[in-house]
Design a protein around this motif. Structure first.
Motif, PDB file in Angstrom:
ATOM      1  N   TRP A  31      37.655  54.780  42.650  1.00 48.60           N
ATOM      2  CA  TRP A  31      36.737  53.731  43.095  1.00 48.60           C
ATOM      3  C   TRP A  31      35.837  53.265  41.966  1.00 48.60           C
ATOM      4  CZ3 TRP A  31      37.522  50.759  46.973  1.00 48.60           C
ATOM      5  CH2 TRP A  31      38.267  51.216  48.060  1.00 48.60           C
ATOM      6  N   ILE A  32      35.462  54.183  41.087  1.00 50.67           N
ATOM      7  CA  ILE A  32      34.674  53.776  39.921  1.00 50.67           C
ATOM      8  C   ILE A  32      35.479  52.781  39.101  1.00 50.67           C
ATOM      9  CG2 ILE A  32      33.658  54.556  37.741  1.00 50.67           C
ATOM     10  CD1 ILE A  32      32.999  57.211  39.184  1.00 50.67           C
ATOM     11  N   ILE A  33      36.738  53.094  38.851  1.00 55.50           N
ATOM     12  CA  ILE A  33      37.616  52.180  38.110  1.00 55.50           C
ATOM     13  C   ILE A  33      37.699  50.834  38.832  1.00 55.50           C
ATOM     14  CG2 ILE A  33      40.003  51.750  37.377  1.00 55.50           C
ATOM     15  CD1 ILE A  33      40.229  54.850  36.978  1.00 55.50           C
ATOM     16  N   HIS A  34      37.892  50.881  40.143  1.00 52.13           N
ATOM     17  CA  HIS A  34      37.997  49.665  40.958  1.00 52.13           C
ATOM     18  C   HIS A  34      36.751  48.791  40.802  1.00 52.13           C
ATOM     19  CE1 HIS A  34      38.998  47.258  44.526  1.00 52.13           C
ATOM     20  NE2 HIS A  34      37.727  47.401  44.873  1.00 52.13           N
ATOM     21  N   TRP A  35      35.557  49.384  40.973  1.00 52.52           N
ATOM     22  CA  TRP A  35      34.329  48.590  40.923  1.00 52.52           C
ATOM     23  C   TRP A  35      33.995  48.153  39.504  1.00 52.52           C
ATOM     24  CZ3 TRP A  35      33.800  46.197  44.986  1.00 52.52           C
ATOM     25  CH2 TRP A  35      34.007  46.781  46.226  1.00 52.52           C
ATOM     26  N   LEU A  36      34.354  48.953  38.508  1.00 51.13           N
ATOM     27  CA  LEU A  36      34.154  48.494  37.125  1.00 51.13           C
ATOM     28  C   LEU A  36      35.034  47.280  36.832  1.00 51.13           C
ATOM     29  CD1 LEU A  36      33.853  51.859  35.158  1.00 51.13           C
ATOM     30  CD2 LEU A  36      32.089  50.079  35.373  1.00 51.13           C
ATOM     31  N   ARG A  37      36.240  47.265  37.374  1.00 50.78           N
ATOM     32  CA  ARG A  37      37.112  46.094  37.206  1.00 50.78           C
ATOM     33  C   ARG A  37      36.499  44.867  37.867  1.00 50.78           C
ATOM     34  NH1 ARG A  37      42.819  49.031  38.554  1.00 50.78           N
ATOM     35  NH2 ARG A  37      43.212  49.881  36.479  1.00 50.78           N
ATOM     36  N   HIS A  38      35.928  45.067  39.049  1.00 53.98           N
ATOM     37  CA  HIS A  38      35.265  43.946  39.734  1.00 53.98           C
ATOM     38  C   HIS A  38      34.071  43.435  38.931  1.00 53.98           C
ATOM     39  CE1 HIS A  38      37.229  43.308  43.628  1.00 53.98           C
ATOM     40  NE2 HIS A  38      37.580  44.571  43.545  1.00 53.98           N
ATOM     41  N   ALA A  39      33.310  44.366  38.368  1.00 52.12           N
ATOM     42  CA  ALA A  39      32.162  43.967  37.552  1.00 52.12           C
ATOM     43  C   ALA A  39      32.627  43.175  36.329  1.00 52.12           C
ATOM     44  CB  ALA A  39      31.347  45.192  37.137  1.00 52.12           C
ATOM     45  N   GLU A  40      33.702  43.630  35.712  1.00 58.48           N
ATOM     46  CA  GLU A  40      34.267  42.885  34.572  1.00 58.48           C
ATOM     47  C   GLU A  40      34.716  41.491  35.011  1.00 58.48           C
ATOM     48  OE1 GLU A  40      34.665  43.344  31.308  1.00 58.48           O
ATOM     49  OE2 GLU A  40      33.679  45.289  31.285  1.00 58.48           O
ATOM     50  N   LEU A  41      35.359  41.433  36.155  1.00 62.47           N
ATOM     51  CA  LEU A  41      35.861  40.154  36.654  1.00 62.47           C
ATOM     52  C   LEU A  41      34.727  39.177  36.927  1.00 62.47           C
ATOM     53  CD1 LEU A  41      38.393  38.574  37.517  1.00 62.47           C
ATOM     54  CD2 LEU A  41      38.069  39.534  39.804  1.00 62.47           C
ATOM     55  N   ILE A  42      33.673  39.625  37.616  1.00 62.80           N
ATOM     56  CA  ILE A  42      32.580  38.702  37.925  1.00 62.80           C
ATOM     57  C   ILE A  42      31.799  38.331  36.671  1.00 62.80           C
ATOM     58  CG2 ILE A  42      30.734  40.320  38.537  1.00 62.80           C
ATOM     59  CD1 ILE A  42      30.240  38.329  40.954  1.00 62.80           C
ATOM     60  N   SER A  43      31.835  39.186  35.647  1.00 65.46           N
ATOM     61  CA  SER A  43      31.144  38.850  34.393  1.00 65.46           C
ATOM     62  C   SER A  43      31.719  37.584  33.768  1.00 65.46           C
ATOM     63  CB  SER A  43      31.212  40.009  33.395  1.00 65.46           C
ATOM     64  OG  SER A  43      32.489  40.122  32.810  1.00 65.46           O
ATOM     65  N   GLU A  44      32.985  37.305  34.060  1.00 65.56           N
ATOM     66  CA  GLU A  44      33.627  36.102  33.520  1.00 65.56           C
ATOM     67  C   GLU A  44      33.006  34.811  34.058  1.00 65.56           C
ATOM     68  OE1 GLU A  44      37.808  36.457  34.245  1.00 65.56           O
ATOM     69  OE2 GLU A  44      37.933  38.384  33.214  1.00 65.56           O
ATOM     70  N   MET A  45      32.236  34.915  35.148  1.00 61.33           N
ATOM     71  CA  MET A  45      31.566  33.740  35.723  1.00 61.33           C
ATOM     72  C   MET A  45      30.319  33.351  34.927  1.00 61.33           C
ATOM     73  SD  MET A  45      33.482  32.841  38.171  1.00 61.33           S
ATOM     74  CE  MET A  45      32.425  31.607  38.902  1.00 61.33           C
ATOM     75  N   SER A  46      29.856  34.242  34.069  1.00 65.11           N
ATOM     76  CA  SER A  46      28.646  33.986  33.302  1.00 65.11           C
ATOM     77  C   SER A  46      28.860  32.838  32.315  1.00 65.11           C
ATOM     78  CB  SER A  46      28.236  35.234  32.526  1.00 65.11           C
ATOM     79  OG  SER A  46      27.175  34.922  31.640  1.00 65.11           O
ATOM     80  N   PRO A  47      27.905  31.900  32.283  1.00 66.94           N
ATOM     81  CA  PRO A  47      27.996  30.815  31.306  1.00 66.94           C
ATOM     82  C   PRO A  47      27.395  31.193  29.948  1.00 66.94           C
ATOM     83  CG  PRO A  47      26.128  30.429  32.736  1.00 66.94           C
ATOM     84  CD  PRO A  47      26.812  31.686  33.234  1.00 66.94           C
ATOM     85  N   CYS A  48      26.925  32.415  29.810  1.00 69.34           N
ATOM     86  CA  CYS A  48      26.229  32.830  28.594  1.00 69.34           C
ATOM     87  C   CYS A  48      27.179  32.861  27.394  1.00 69.34           C
ATOM     88  CB  CYS A  48      25.603  34.201  28.798  1.00 69.34           C
ATOM     89  SG  CYS A  48      24.700  34.798  27.345  1.00 69.34           S
ATOM     90  N   PRO A  49      26.840  32.161  26.317  1.00 70.96           N
ATOM     91  CA  PRO A  49      27.693  32.197  25.124  1.00 70.96           C
ATOM     92  C   PRO A  49      27.518  33.484  24.310  1.00 70.96           C
ATOM     93  CG  PRO A  49      25.805  30.789  24.727  1.00 70.96           C
ATOM     94  CD  PRO A  49      25.725  31.224  26.164  1.00 70.96           C
ATOM     95  N   ARG A  50      26.476  34.241  24.583  1.00 73.24           N
ATOM     96  CA  ARG A  50      26.184  35.450  23.802  1.00 73.24           C
ATOM     97  C   ARG A  50      26.917  36.672  24.335  1.00 73.24           C
ATOM     98  NH1 ARG A  50      20.196  37.455  22.025  1.00 73.24           N
ATOM     99  NH2 ARG A  50      20.779  39.470  21.187  1.00 73.24           N
ATOM    100  N   GLY A  51      26.927  36.833  25.636  1.00 73.64           N
ATOM    101  CA  GLY A  51      27.582  37.992  26.226  1.00 73.64           C
ATOM    102  C   GLY A  51      27.675  37.850  27.726  1.00 73.64           C
ATOM    103  N   LYS A  52      28.719  38.376  28.297  1.00 78.63           N
ATOM    104  CA  LYS A  52      28.963  38.256  29.731  1.00 78.63           C
ATOM    105  C   LYS A  52      28.845  39.642  30.371  1.00 78.63           C
ATOM    106  CE  LYS A  52      31.900  34.263  28.967  1.00 78.63           C
ATOM    107  NZ  LYS A  52      30.935  33.288  29.377  1.00 78.63           N
ATOM    108  N   VAL A  53      27.992  39.725  31.402  1.00 78.93           N
ATOM    109  CA  VAL A  53      27.724  40.990  32.071  1.00 78.93           C
ATOM    110  C   VAL A  53      27.900  40.795  33.568  1.00 78.93           C
ATOM    111  CG1 VAL A  53      26.012  42.817  32.460  1.00 78.93           C
ATOM    112  CG2 VAL A  53      26.070  41.604  30.266  1.00 78.93           C
TER     113      VAL A  53
END
Length: 171
Positions: free
Chosen positions: A5-27
């Protein structure tokens, strides 16, 4: 929380980070309840409905001013942890006792909010900036971990050895 489940939720966190418009870093961040259900999510970016007013839009104001990560947080976008907490608050959902899964360690400002909100555990994946927020949380009794993918895979193998097989009787 089990390793798979940790792996699962870390993948989700990575996926939603792609929605960030920040040019410096996506979290990205997810808040998970005690039954492993997602309560809220967030990514770093400008306030809802604002088009980069706190940040420079296509150019990061923090980068232009050479502001180090985790410092001068009044400049720049809202952090993923802040957005996840505020999204839960907006819906009237308590996050007390929950787990926050985030792609980078929280800054000190976010750590204060996480602690005050009653988050019980923070699981960090990916890039490491500063450990100040994690140290703040640990000192206040919040469990903090940053397991490597190798550690997680080993944990999954160990967990699988103790789980009942589909045809096993649980009585």
């Amino acid at each position: 929380m089990k390793a798979r489940w940790i792996i699962h939720w870390l993948r989700h966190a990575e996926l939603i980070s792609e929605m960030s418009p920040c040019p410096r870093g996506k979290v990205g961040a997810f808040i998970i309840d005690e039954r492993n259900n997602p309560l809220s999510a967030g990514f770093n970016g400008p306030p809802r409905g604002a088009c980069g007013e706190l940040c420079g839009g296509e150019v990061c104001t923090r980068s232009e001013r050479a502001i180090a990560s985790g410092t001068s947080t009044e400049v720049g976008c809202h952090h993923a942890e802040q957005n996840a907490l505020m999204n839960a608050l907006h819906k009237g959902v308590s996050v007390a006792g929950c787990v926050l899964v985030v792609t980078t360690p929280p800054c000190l400002g976010c750590a204060r909010l996480i602690h005050h909100a009653g988050i019980a555990e923070v699981i960090i994946g990916g890039i490491t900036y500063s450990s100040e927020g994690a140290e703040y949380l640990r000192a206040r009794g919040v469990a903090v971990s940053a397991p490597s993918i190798i550690e997680l895979r080993d944990m999954v193998k160990k967990e699988a050895a103790f789980e009942p097989k589909p045809n096993d009787c649980l009585f």
